[in-house]
Motif scaffolding. Structure first.
Motif, PDB file in Angstrom:
ATOM      1  N   SER A 148       0.836  -1.206   0.000  1.00  0.00           N
ATOM      2  CA  SER A 148       0.000   0.000   0.000  1.00  0.00           C
ATOM      3  C   SER A 148       0.876   1.264   0.000  1.00  0.00           C
ATOM      4  O   SER A 148       0.560   2.250  -0.670  1.00  0.00           O
ATOM      5  CB  SER A 148      -1.023  -0.089   1.134  1.00  0.00           C
ATOM      6  OG  SER A 148      -0.875   0.942   2.025  1.00  0.00           O
ATOM      7  N   ALA A 149       2.032   1.204   0.692  1.00  0.00           N
ATOM      8  CA  ALA A 149       2.952   2.364   0.652  1.00  0.00           C
ATOM      9  C   ALA A 149       3.530   2.538  -0.759  1.00  0.00           C
ATOM     10  O   ALA A 149       3.669   3.663  -1.250  1.00  0.00           O
ATOM     11  CB  ALA A 149       4.077   2.175   1.664  1.00  0.00           C
ATOM     12  N   ILE A 150       3.840   1.421  -1.408  1.00  0.00           N
ATOM     13  CA  ILE A 150       4.381   1.514  -2.776  1.00  0.00           C
ATOM     14  C   ILE A 150       3.313   2.069  -3.729  1.00  0.00           C
ATOM     15  O   ILE A 150       3.580   2.972  -4.531  1.00  0.00           O
ATOM     16  CB  ILE A 150       4.896   0.134  -3.267  1.00  0.00           C
ATOM     17  CG1 ILE A 150       6.091  -0.317  -2.413  1.00  0.00           C
ATOM     18  CG2 ILE A 150       5.273   0.190  -4.750  1.00  0.00           C
ATOM     19  CD1 ILE A 150       6.595  -1.713  -2.707  1.00  0.00           C
ATOM     20  N   ASP A 151       2.094   1.533  -3.611  1.00  0.00           N
ATOM     21  CA  ASP A 151       1.004   2.001  -4.493  1.00  0.00           C
ATOM     22  C   ASP A 151       0.794   3.507  -4.340  1.00  0.00           C
ATOM     23  O   ASP A 151       0.639   4.234  -5.327  1.00  0.00           O
ATOM     24  CB  ASP A 151      -0.308   1.268  -4.169  1.00  0.00           C
ATOM     25  CG  ASP A 151      -0.254  -0.198  -4.582  1.00  0.00           C
ATOM     26  OD1 ASP A 151       0.593  -0.525  -5.440  1.00  0.00           O
ATOM     27  OD2 ASP A 151      -1.029  -1.004  -4.029  1.00  0.00           O
ATOM     28  N   LYS A 152       0.801   3.961  -3.074  1.00  0.00           N
ATOM     29  CA  LYS A 152       0.589   5.388  -2.809  1.00  0.00           C
ATOM     30  C   LYS A 152       1.715   6.211  -3.456  1.00  0.00           C
ATOM     31  O   LYS A 152       1.469   7.241  -4.095  1.00  0.00           O
ATOM     32  CB  LYS A 152       0.555   5.611  -1.297  1.00  0.00           C
ATOM     33  CG  LYS A 152       0.122   6.971  -0.877  1.00  0.00           C
ATOM     34  CD  LYS A 152      -0.121   7.006   0.632  1.00  0.00           C
ATOM     35  CE  LYS A 152      -0.133   8.453   1.092  1.00  0.00           C
ATOM     36  NZ  LYS A 152       0.183   8.589   2.497  1.00  0.00           N
ATOM     37  N   SER A 153       2.946   5.736  -3.311  1.00  0.00           N
ATOM     38  CA  SER A 153       4.087   6.472  -3.878  1.00  0.00           C
ATOM     39  C   SER A 153       4.003   6.527  -5.393  1.00  0.00           C
ATOM     40  O   SER A 153       4.344   7.542  -6.013  1.00  0.00           O
ATOM     41  CB  SER A 153       5.410   5.807  -3.482  1.00  0.00           C
ATOM     42  OG  SER A 153       5.475   5.637  -2.096  1.00  0.00           O
ATOM     43  N   LEU A 154       3.545   5.431  -6.002  1.00  0.00           N
ATOM     44  CA  LEU A 154       3.432   5.413  -7.472  1.00  0.00           C
ATOM     45  C   LEU A 154       2.346   6.389  -7.919  1.00  0.00           C
ATOM     46  O   LEU A 154       2.525   7.134  -8.890  1.00  0.00           O
ATOM     47  CB  LEU A 154       3.120   4.000  -7.962  1.00  0.00           C
ATOM     48  CG  LEU A 154       4.261   2.984  -7.762  1.00  0.00           C
ATOM     49  CD1 LEU A 154       3.797   1.572  -8.095  1.00  0.00           C
ATOM     50  CD2 LEU A 154       5.492   3.364  -8.591  1.00  0.00           C
ATOM     51  N   THR A 155       1.224   6.403  -7.186  1.00  0.00           N
ATOM     52  CA  THR A 155       0.143   7.341  -7.521  1.00  0.00           C
ATOM     53  C   THR A 155       0.651   8.774  -7.439  1.00  0.00           C
ATOM     54  O   THR A 155       0.257   9.627  -8.232  1.00  0.00           O
ATOM     55  CB  THR A 155      -1.026   7.176  -6.514  1.00  0.00           C
ATOM     56  OG1 THR A 155      -1.306   5.796  -6.409  1.00  0.00           O
ATOM     57  CG2 THR A 155      -2.259   7.921  -6.941  1.00  0.00           C
ATOM     58  N   GLN A 156       1.515   9.031  -6.452  1.00  0.00           N
ATOM     59  CA  GLN A 156       2.019  10.403  -6.275  1.00  0.00           C
ATOM     60  C   GLN A 156       3.121  10.740  -7.288  1.00  0.00           C
ATOM     61  O   GLN A 156       3.601  11.867  -7.316  1.00  0.00           O
ATOM     62  CB  GLN A 156       2.533  10.576  -4.836  1.00  0.00           C
ATOM     63  CG  GLN A 156       1.392  10.551  -3.821  1.00  0.00           C
ATOM     64  CD  GLN A 156       1.879  10.420  -2.378  1.00  0.00           C
ATOM     65  OE1 GLN A 156       2.987   9.967  -2.133  1.00  0.00           O
ATOM     66  NE2 GLN A 156       1.051  10.811  -1.430  1.00  0.00           N
ATOM     67  N   GLY A 157       3.530   9.757  -8.077  1.00  0.00           N
ATOM     68  CA  GLY A 157       4.447  10.028  -9.200  1.00  0.00           C
ATOM     69  C   GLY A 157       5.929   9.980  -8.863  1.00  0.00           C
ATOM     70  O   GLY A 157       6.757  10.396  -9.667  1.00  0.00           O
ATOM     71  N   TYR A 158       6.283   9.469  -7.669  1.00  0.00           N
ATOM     72  CA  TYR A 158       7.716   9.431  -7.330  1.00  0.00           C
ATOM     73  C   TYR A 158       8.513   8.684  -8.393  1.00  0.00           C
ATOM     74  O   TYR A 158       8.064   7.680  -8.929  1.00  0.00           O
ATOM     75  CB  TYR A 158       7.915   8.803  -5.944  1.00  0.00           C
ATOM     76  CG  TYR A 158       7.562   9.774  -4.850  1.00  0.00           C
ATOM     77  CD1 TYR A 158       8.423  10.793  -4.521  1.00  0.00           C
ATOM     78  CD2 TYR A 158       6.342   9.681  -4.183  1.00  0.00           C
ATOM     79  CE1 TYR A 158       8.093  11.718  -3.531  1.00  0.00           C
ATOM     80  CE2 TYR A 158       6.005  10.603  -3.188  1.00  0.00           C
ATOM     81  CZ  TYR A 158       6.900  11.618  -2.871  1.00  0.00           C
ATOM     82  OH  TYR A 158       6.564  12.521  -1.908  1.00  0.00           O
ATOM     83  N   LYS A 159       9.705   9.216  -8.684  1.00  0.00           N
ATOM     84  CA  LYS A 159      10.515   8.717  -9.803  1.00  0.00           C
ATOM     85  C   LYS A 159      11.225   7.403  -9.494  1.00  0.00           C
ATOM     86  O   LYS A 159      11.664   6.708 -10.389  1.00  0.00           O
ATOM     87  CB  LYS A 159      11.579   9.760 -10.172  1.00  0.00           C
ATOM     88  CG  LYS A 159      11.009  11.047 -10.691  1.00  0.00           C
ATOM     89  CD  LYS A 159      10.715  10.892 -12.161  1.00  0.00           C
ATOM     90  CE  LYS A 159      10.169  12.165 -12.724  1.00  0.00           C
ATOM     91  NZ  LYS A 159       9.593  11.947 -14.060  1.00  0.00           N
TER      92      LYS A 159
END
Ligand SMILES: O=C(O)CCC(=O)C1=CC=C[C@@H](O)[C@@H]1C(=O)O
Ligand SMILES: [Mg+2]
Length: 369
Positions: A148-159
């Motif tokens: 869930s932390a990874i999914d959130k980071s991907l949604t936020q566009g982290y490179k």
């Protein structure tokens, strides 16, 4: 410029969520915020990013407090300083202790940039209008929390996403993440949790297409990392082992790493950071800017440094919202599609939220010329 007074704000801020790595769980952060005031009434800001205990490097908030009060502040107060680079020789009376020095040096860089009417980025020689943001994700209680932390980071566009690993949570963790997310940019940070006896395990990591593995071996080692780098396809990135430009030179020449995680506090400040960037550029070594679970003040310094051309990979520069309900700077650090705009107004480019600073303050100490 002449610093006529310095105020040390001892603050405590609670993290939204605990951050766990191989050695420690950080739940709340203590910082010393440095406010340096010149004879013209200008104010510059710096931040001491040391932890409470010496699990990351040997410095702590207490060792830094002692050095700032007894040696570093007295050495600059009332003295004419034209450029922050002059601090290297003034601070030469104190061996090492980079985080203590950096806290004060950062405030002088802010003042220097303001005096010249430049953003900190421009004062350092930075050119990028935006910097690339990555995120660091701590160890989690279970796979669901991690995903869930990874999914959130991907949604936020982290490179890119940095995952913490430790013995028992390494191959299993990375292999599961790689299976679930075949194409994302990931790297692993071990915070010195392994030795060369773990060579087979570290070799296994080669198959997961990691951008790099950060500080797998001892916090003060260069030799064994060089032996390890010869055995791995994956690039080694050094964090704890690099506390100066000279350490960086040795690491590069010995072949101890192919990437450097550059943290301003860990190397003694922005002037030393610029030397390391020049070295990396000359030697063709990748470099990115790390963070210290820090406030907006230290993030502002890091964003300015990351705007320099030699920084060629996304840093650990997540948004204010990632760690804090409320920060001591305004506006918040915002990551949009994986980028942060480099501030353009003079100095840090972020205002200090005095009410927030007061709300987090445990005590203050003032020093006058
Ligand atoms: O400030 C950030 O967002 C990066 C945080 C982070 O990953 C680290 C900060 C300080 C110590 C470690 O736990 C870790 C690191 O080693 O880089
Ligand atoms: Mg690290």
């Amino acid at each position: 410029m002449k610093i006529t007074s310095v105020i040390l704000h001892y603050i405590q801020m609670k993290l939204k969520n605990p951050f766990t790595n191989s050695f420690s769980t950080v739940k709340d952060r203590h910082f010393i915020i440095v406010e340096a005031i010149t004879e013209d009434g200008a104010t510059g800001w710096g931040e001491c990013v040391a932890f409470n205990q010496p699990w990351y490097t040997e410095e702590t908030i207490h060792t830094c407090s002692y050095l700032l009060k007894d040696l570093l502040i007295p050495s600059i107060i009332g003295r004419q300083i034209d450029h922050p680079n002059e601090l290297e020789s003034i601070f030469a009376q104190v061996r090492r202790n980079p985080m203590a020095k950096s806290a004060l040096e950062g405030a002088l860089w802010d003042l220097y940039a303001q005096k010249r009417g430049l953003s900190l980025s421009k004062a350092l020689g930075g050119q990028k209008k935006q910097v690339e943001a990555g995120i660091s994700i701590g160890l989690k209680k279970n796979d669901e929390e991690l995903y869930s932390a990874i999914d959130k980071s991907l949604t936020q566009g982290y490179k890119r996403i940095k995952l913490k690993i430790k013995p028992g949570q390494d191959i299993s963790l990375i292999s599961k993440v790689r299976r679930r997310y075949p194409d994302i940019a990931i790297m692993a940070d071990a915070n010195s949790a392994y030795t060369l006896a773990d060579l087979d395990l570290l070799r296994e990591l080669d198959q997961y297409d990691l951008m790099m593995i950060e500080q797998p071996l001892a916090y003060n080692d260069l030799y064994e990392h060089a032996l390890l780098q010869k055995e791995l396809k994956t690039k080694i990135c050094l964090d704890e082992s690099i506390q100066s430009a000279h350490d960086a030179l040795q690491a590069i020449r010995f072949g101890s790493c192919r990437v450097i995680n550059l943290k301003i506090g860990r190397v003694g400040g922005l002037s030393e950071s610029i030397k390391i960037l020049k070295l990396c550029e000359d030697e063709g070594v990748d470099v990115w800017c790390g963070g210290m679970i820090e406030t907006g003040i230290s993030r502002a310094h890091t964003i300015a440094l990351a705007s320099m051309k030699a920084v060629n990979l996304p840093g650990d520069i997540s948004s204010t919202q990632n760690y804090w309900h409320r920060d001591i700077t305004a506006p918040e650090v915002v990551v949009s599609n994986g980028y942060i705009d480099t501030p353009t107004s003079p100095g840090l480019g972020f205002d200090i939220d005095r009410d927030a600073l007061e709300a987090f303050t445990m005590h203050k100490e003032r020093f006058h010329a």
